[in-house]
Design a protein around this motif. Structure first.
Motif, PDB file in Angstrom:
ATOM      1  N   TRP A 369       0.817  -0.818   0.205  1.00 48.74           N
ATOM      2  CA  TRP A 369       0.306   0.181  -0.336  1.00 48.74           C
ATOM      3  C   TRP A 369       0.735   1.086   0.039  1.00 48.74           C
ATOM      4  O   TRP A 369       0.832   2.481   0.529  1.00 48.74           O
ATOM      5  CB  TRP A 369      -1.132   0.016   1.026  1.00 48.74           C
ATOM      6  CG  TRP A 369      -1.681  -0.878   1.291  1.00 48.74           C
ATOM      7  CD1 TRP A 369      -2.312  -1.829   0.296  1.00 48.74           C
ATOM      8  CD2 TRP A 369      -3.612  -1.207   2.343  1.00 48.74           C
ATOM      9  NE1 TRP A 369      -2.780  -2.700   0.549  1.00 48.74           N
ATOM     10  CE2 TRP A 369      -4.217  -1.955   1.761  1.00 48.74           C
ATOM     11  CE3 TRP A 369      -3.277  -0.974   3.065  1.00 48.74           C
ATOM     12  CZ2 TRP A 369      -5.083  -2.571   2.372  1.00 48.74           C
ATOM     13  CZ3 TRP A 369      -4.229  -1.265   4.337  1.00 48.74           C
ATOM     14  CH2 TRP A 369      -5.151  -2.412   3.818  1.00 48.74           C
ATOM     15  N   ARG A 374      -4.700  -0.402  -1.707  1.00 51.63           N
ATOM     16  CA  ARG A 374      -5.862  -0.818  -3.095  1.00 51.63           C
ATOM     17  C   ARG A 374      -6.519  -2.111  -2.526  1.00 51.63           C
ATOM     18  O   ARG A 374      -5.408  -3.783  -1.867  1.00 51.63           O
ATOM     19  CB  ARG A 374      -4.602  -1.335  -4.346  1.00 51.63           C
ATOM     20  CG  ARG A 374      -3.849   0.332  -4.425  1.00 51.63           C
ATOM     21  CD  ARG A 374      -4.565   0.925  -5.410  1.00 51.63           C
ATOM     22  NE  ARG A 374      -4.623   2.255  -6.218  1.00 51.63           N
ATOM     23  CZ  ARG A 374      -4.454   2.969  -5.093  1.00 51.63           C
ATOM     24  NH1 ARG A 374      -4.855   3.470  -4.121  1.00 51.63           N
ATOM     25  NH2 ARG A 374      -3.852   4.434  -6.016  1.00 51.63           N
ATOM     26  N   PHE A 376      -8.921  -5.811  -4.630  1.00 55.34           N
ATOM     27  CA  PHE A 376      -9.533  -6.719  -5.189  1.00 55.34           C
ATOM     28  C   PHE A 376     -11.244  -6.602  -4.839  1.00 55.34           C
ATOM     29  O   PHE A 376     -11.167  -7.495  -3.661  1.00 55.34           O
ATOM     30  CB  PHE A 376      -9.248  -8.401  -5.608  1.00 55.34           C
ATOM     31  CG  PHE A 376      -9.737  -8.481  -6.988  1.00 55.34           C
ATOM     32  CD1 PHE A 376      -9.872  -7.996  -7.864  1.00 55.34           C
ATOM     33  CD2 PHE A 376     -10.684  -9.995  -6.930  1.00 55.34           C
ATOM     34  CE1 PHE A 376     -10.635  -8.234  -9.251  1.00 55.34           C
ATOM     35  CE2 PHE A 376     -11.027 -10.338  -7.729  1.00 55.34           C
ATOM     36  CZ  PHE A 376     -11.350  -9.381  -8.963  1.00 55.34           C
ATOM     37  N   HIS A 394     -12.496   0.695  -1.104  1.00 50.25           N
ATOM     38  CA  HIS A 394     -12.932   0.945  -1.931  1.00 50.25           C
ATOM     39  C   HIS A 394     -14.341  -0.294  -2.651  1.00 50.25           C
ATOM     40  O   HIS A 394     -14.935   0.147  -3.190  1.00 50.25           O
ATOM     41  CB  HIS A 394     -12.233   0.755  -3.557  1.00 50.25           C
ATOM     42  CG  HIS A 394     -10.667   1.226  -3.684  1.00 50.25           C
ATOM     43  ND1 HIS A 394     -11.082   2.448  -3.531  1.00 50.25           N
ATOM     44  CD2 HIS A 394      -9.336  -0.060  -3.412  1.00 50.25           C
ATOM     45  CE1 HIS A 394      -9.462   1.830  -3.981  1.00 50.25           C
ATOM     46  NE2 HIS A 394      -9.123   0.891  -3.650  1.00 50.25           N
ATOM     47  N   THR A 435      -6.039  -7.352 -10.035  1.00 48.71           N
ATOM     48  CA  THR A 435      -6.205  -5.868  -9.399  1.00 48.71           C
ATOM     49  C   THR A 435      -6.316  -4.583  -9.628  1.00 48.71           C
ATOM     50  O   THR A 435      -7.142  -4.369  -9.605  1.00 48.71           O
ATOM     51  CB  THR A 435      -5.247  -6.560  -7.933  1.00 48.71           C
ATOM     52  OG1 THR A 435      -5.918  -7.836  -7.178  1.00 48.71           O
ATOM     53  CG2 THR A 435      -5.669  -5.875  -6.821  1.00 48.71           C
ATOM     54  N   TYR A 438      -9.207  -3.817 -11.517  1.00 44.37           N
ATOM     55  CA  TYR A 438     -10.462  -3.616 -10.957  1.00 44.37           C
ATOM     56  C   TYR A 438      -9.867  -2.119 -11.334  1.00 44.37           C
ATOM     57  O   TYR A 438     -10.649  -1.448 -10.459  1.00 44.37           O
ATOM     58  CB  TYR A 438     -10.609  -5.014  -9.828  1.00 44.37           C
ATOM     59  CG  TYR A 438     -11.335  -4.144  -9.178  1.00 44.37           C
ATOM     60  CD1 TYR A 438     -12.768  -5.110  -9.562  1.00 44.37           C
ATOM     61  CD2 TYR A 438     -11.182  -4.093  -7.740  1.00 44.37           C
ATOM     62  CE1 TYR A 438     -13.727  -4.166  -8.718  1.00 44.37           C
ATOM     63  CE2 TYR A 438     -12.333  -3.778  -6.809  1.00 44.37           C
ATOM     64  CZ  TYR A 438     -13.658  -3.656  -7.410  1.00 44.37           C
ATOM     65  OH  TYR A 438     -14.707  -4.017  -5.861  1.00 44.37           O
ATOM     66  N   ASN A 439      -8.725  -2.354 -10.096  1.00 46.70           N
ATOM     67  CA  ASN A 439      -8.477  -0.721  -9.941  1.00 46.70           C
ATOM     68  C   ASN A 439      -8.192   0.714 -11.039  1.00 46.70           C
ATOM     69  O   ASN A 439      -8.985   1.615 -10.880  1.00 46.70           O
ATOM     70  CB  ASN A 439      -6.766  -0.600  -8.585  1.00 46.70           C
ATOM     71  CG  ASN A 439      -7.170  -0.877  -7.556  1.00 46.70           C
ATOM     72  OD1 ASN A 439      -7.671  -0.141  -6.846  1.00 46.70           O
ATOM     73  ND2 ASN A 439      -7.689  -2.515  -7.304  1.00 46.70           N
ATOM     74  N   MET A 442     -12.018   1.164 -11.504  1.00 44.71           N
ATOM     75  CA  MET A 442     -12.742   2.370 -10.885  1.00 44.71           C
ATOM     76  C   MET A 442     -12.022   3.853 -11.302  1.00 44.71           C
ATOM     77  O   MET A 442     -12.757   4.692 -10.539  1.00 44.71           O
ATOM     78  CB  MET A 442     -12.284   2.060  -9.055  1.00 44.71           C
ATOM     79  CG  MET A 442     -13.453   0.235  -8.957  1.00 44.71           C
ATOM     80  SD  MET A 442     -13.126  -0.081  -6.695  1.00 44.71           S
ATOM     81  CE  MET A 442     -11.676  -0.378  -6.872  1.00 44.71           C
ATOM     82  N   ARG A 443     -11.021   3.654 -11.405  1.00 38.78           N
ATOM     83  CA  ARG A 443     -10.254   5.290 -11.590  1.00 38.78           C
ATOM     84  C   ARG A 443     -11.119   5.670 -12.454  1.00 38.78           C
ATOM     85  O   ARG A 443     -10.965   6.825 -12.437  1.00 38.78           O
ATOM     86  CB  ARG A 443      -8.716   5.105 -11.547  1.00 38.78           C
ATOM     87  CG  ARG A 443      -7.738   4.495 -10.771  1.00 38.78           C
ATOM     88  CD  ARG A 443      -6.789   4.246 -10.485  1.00 38.78           C
ATOM     89  NE  ARG A 443      -5.163   5.436 -11.132  1.00 38.78           N
ATOM     90  CZ  ARG A 443      -4.961   6.185  -9.710  1.00 38.78           C
ATOM     91  NH1 ARG A 443      -5.154   6.300  -8.531  1.00 38.78           N
ATOM     92  NH2 ARG A 443      -5.272   7.448 -10.195  1.00 38.78           N
ATOM     93  N   GLU A 467     -10.872   7.150  -3.511  1.00 39.90           N
ATOM     94  CA  GLU A 467     -11.537   5.321  -3.578  1.00 39.90           C
ATOM     95  C   GLU A 467     -12.185   5.050  -2.686  1.00 39.90           C
ATOM     96  O   GLU A 467     -12.658   4.508  -1.843  1.00 39.90           O
ATOM     97  CB  GLU A 467      -9.684   5.927  -1.920  1.00 39.90           C
ATOM     98  CG  GLU A 467      -7.952   6.418  -2.302  1.00 39.90           C
ATOM     99  CD  GLU A 467      -7.154   6.000  -1.731  1.00 39.90           C
ATOM    100  OE1 GLU A 467      -7.712   5.431  -0.394  1.00 39.90           O
ATOM    101  OE2 GLU A 467      -6.452   5.986  -2.031  1.00 39.90           O
ATOM    102  N   TRP A 469     -15.693   2.889  -4.348  1.00 41.14           N
ATOM    103  CA  TRP A 469     -16.933   2.180  -5.273  1.00 41.14           C
ATOM    104  C   TRP A 469     -17.258   3.237  -5.918  1.00 41.14           C
ATOM    105  O   TRP A 469     -18.715   3.718  -5.464  1.00 41.14           O
ATOM    106  CB  TRP A 469     -17.694   0.998  -4.807  1.00 41.14           C
ATOM    107  CG  TRP A 469     -18.758   0.355  -5.142  1.00 41.14           C
ATOM    108  CD1 TRP A 469     -19.912   1.043  -5.865  1.00 41.14           C
ATOM    109  CD2 TRP A 469     -18.716   0.142  -6.457  1.00 41.14           C
ATOM    110  NE1 TRP A 469     -20.271   0.248  -6.914  1.00 41.14           N
ATOM    111  CE2 TRP A 469     -19.243  -0.861  -6.868  1.00 41.14           C
ATOM    112  CE3 TRP A 469     -17.293  -1.359  -6.527  1.00 41.14           C
ATOM    113  CZ2 TRP A 469     -19.840  -1.470  -7.451  1.00 41.14           C
ATOM    114  CZ3 TRP A 469     -17.029  -1.768  -7.884  1.00 41.14           C
ATOM    115  CH2 TRP A 469     -18.205  -2.272  -7.754  1.00 41.14           C
TER     116      TRP A 469
END
Length: 504
Positions: A369, A374, A376, A394, A435, A438-439, A442-443, A467, A469
């Protein structure tokens, strides 16, 4: 199939050693889900003296939940006895303790024991506690939450103040407030609740405001004796109320993640509520310079009335320093005080830390981190096999009940445990590639959320990107309750030997 046959079948399967860190909302939800799935052996480590988590830690005057009572509860433990539309802190703590004890969780819980470290050995997790003991678990569930490390501001001279100084999450009930001038630093939900509760109860309340807040109006009505009786005798009514609240929050959540009518309507409602402040200058000082819901929306039926009282003062000049007798603001004025309260929130990005967690190949949590938390799907991390988080990075937490989030995530965790019990694998962790994808998604979605419209809040990461969902909570629950895609995980094959529950 009869329950006794199912129980015998489960007993013949290998049973995992499960450790849970934390006995708050998410820890209770996880433990209850384990019990329902037939996992009767697990250990809960709780650093405090009782269940309740943040509702045990926080006990300041005026503490009220900002989610309706009939939604801020477990779907498997509906409470017909709620006293109000929005429950008080003590009532929620009592509910959580009752749910836990009715399920015998106190027999599984070690109170006053803090987990200080956990290391993955290649086969299992070796957990070190504050007593120096080391215990081994096949699975480690981190139910630590994110609102448990108070954030204390760095203010020059704070230690020089001669009166009591306390953070709202460390309320000292031995401090007598009668006849005292009380200063409150912070204007989030906690600050507004404190001012609302103290106004008229002490000679003077001074609220030091750094950022104005939008206030959503409500009426915190009491439930009558008749209403409680009806809810008690008709459990379906409680489930219907839960469903109605869920639908209302689903509509509200669209305004958080999509521009449009809902967002504009909420803005109109809070602006109209602000109009109840009669003094034009005070109303100007209380007017935020950002869009409603960019920060966590404050829900209150009392704050605007309290702040207009003659014995309550709003100070908008920045704090320069604290001296022995009060607070000196940037305009050179000193505000004499007897008690100082820090309603300054929490380090919401700490999660499991300061636990020293080391995963596969010696990779530490701090290394994983380094650029910010972060995860998943909010529950797992690459390089940390068989480690699960509840209400982790998230997760959908903005004005959404954590009870619902924890229940959905517990279902995902139980799904993996069932597969382990059936002998399908030994360890599991998401891949780094899954992972990262996925991130990245979201970003990419974050700029359309209300949290990215131009305010500073604890929702933002180091890079200024929210940060949270970035879609609706309903979309998250649909995601987390579906079958995991095997391509997203690194799974080690199952060991041939079966293990009896609890054996080291």
């Amino acid at each position: 199939m009869p329950k006794t046959v199912v129980a015998r079948a489960i007993a013949r399967q290998r049973q995992p050693r499960i450790g849970i860190v934390g006995a708050g909302i998410s820890g209770i939800a996880a433990a209850a889900a384990l019990q329902r799935a037939g996992f009767g052996e697990f250990t809960i480590f709780e650093k405090g003296s009782d269940f309740g988590g943040t509702w045990r830690e926080n006990s300041y005057p005026g503490l009220v939940c900002d989610v309706p009572s009939r939604y801020y509860q477990f779907s498997f433990a509906m409470n017909p006895e709620w006293s109000r539309l929005y429950s008080t802190g003590p009532e929620i703590k009592e509910y959580l303790c009752r749910v836990a004890r009715e399920r015998g969780l106190d027999r599984h819980t070690r109170f006053g024991i803090e987990v200080v470290g956990a290391e993955f050995s290649g086969e299992d997790w070796r957990v070190t506690t504050s007593t120096g003991d080391v215990e081994r678990f096949d699975f480690l569930l981190c139910a630590t939450g994110f609102l448990h490390h108070p954030r204390v501001p760095t203010i020059p001279g704070l230690a020089e103040f001669t009166g009591p100084v306390m953070h709202s999450a460390r309320w000292d009930h031995a401090v007598e407030l009668t006849g005292k001038r009380v200063g409150v630093i912070g204007t989030g939900s906690t600050g507004t609740q404190l001012v609302s509760a103290l106004a008229g109860q002490v000679p003077k309340v001074v609220l030091f405001q750094r950022t104005a807040q939008w206030i959503l109006p409500t009426v915190n009505r009491e439930y009558t004796r008749v209403a409680k009786t009806v809810y008690r005798r008709l459990p379906t009514l409680g489930r219907a109320a839960y469903a109605c609240n869920r639908a209302a929050f689903a509509l509200f959540s669209r305004g958080l993640v999509h521009p449009g009518l809902t967002r504009r309507f909420i803005q109109w409602v809070v602006a109209r509520n602000l109009g109840s402040v009669r003094d034009p200058e005070l109303r100007r000082q209380l007017t935020p310079d950002y869009q409603a819901m960019c920060k966590r929306l404050v829900v209150s039926d009392r704050f605007y009335k309290a702040i207009q009282r003659p014995d309550v003062e709003l100070v908008t000049s920045g704090i320069d320093r604290v001296d022995a007798h009060g607070v000196v603001t940037a305009d050179g004025r000193r505000h004499d005080l007897d008690v100082l309260v820090l309603a300054t929130g929490f380090d919401a990005h700490a999660f499991m830390r300061p636990m020293a967690i080391t995963g596969a190949d010696g990779r530490t949590l701090d290394q994983a981190w380094a650029e910010g938390p972060r995860a998943f799907e909010g529950v797992m991390m690459p390089d940390f096999p068989n480690l699960f988080m509840l209400v982790g990075p998230h997760s959908p937490v903005a004005n959404h009940p954590l009870t619902a989030v924890a229940e959905a995530q517990s279902a995902r965790i139980v799904g993996w445990l069932r597969r382990w019990r059936a002998g399908e694998f030994t360890t599991v962790a998401p891949t780094a590639a899954a992972t990262a994808r996925y991130n990245a998604r979201m970003r990419a979605a974050a700029p359309s959320t209300v949290w990215a419209t131009g305010c500073q809040s604890w929702y933002l990461g180091k890079d200024g990107i929210p940060e949270l969902w970035p879609w609706t909570p309903g979309a998250y629950e649909k995601l987390i309750r579906r079958e995991p895609d095997p391509a997203d995980y690194t799974v080690s094959p199952s060991a041939p030997a079966h293990r009896v529950a609890g054996r080291k």
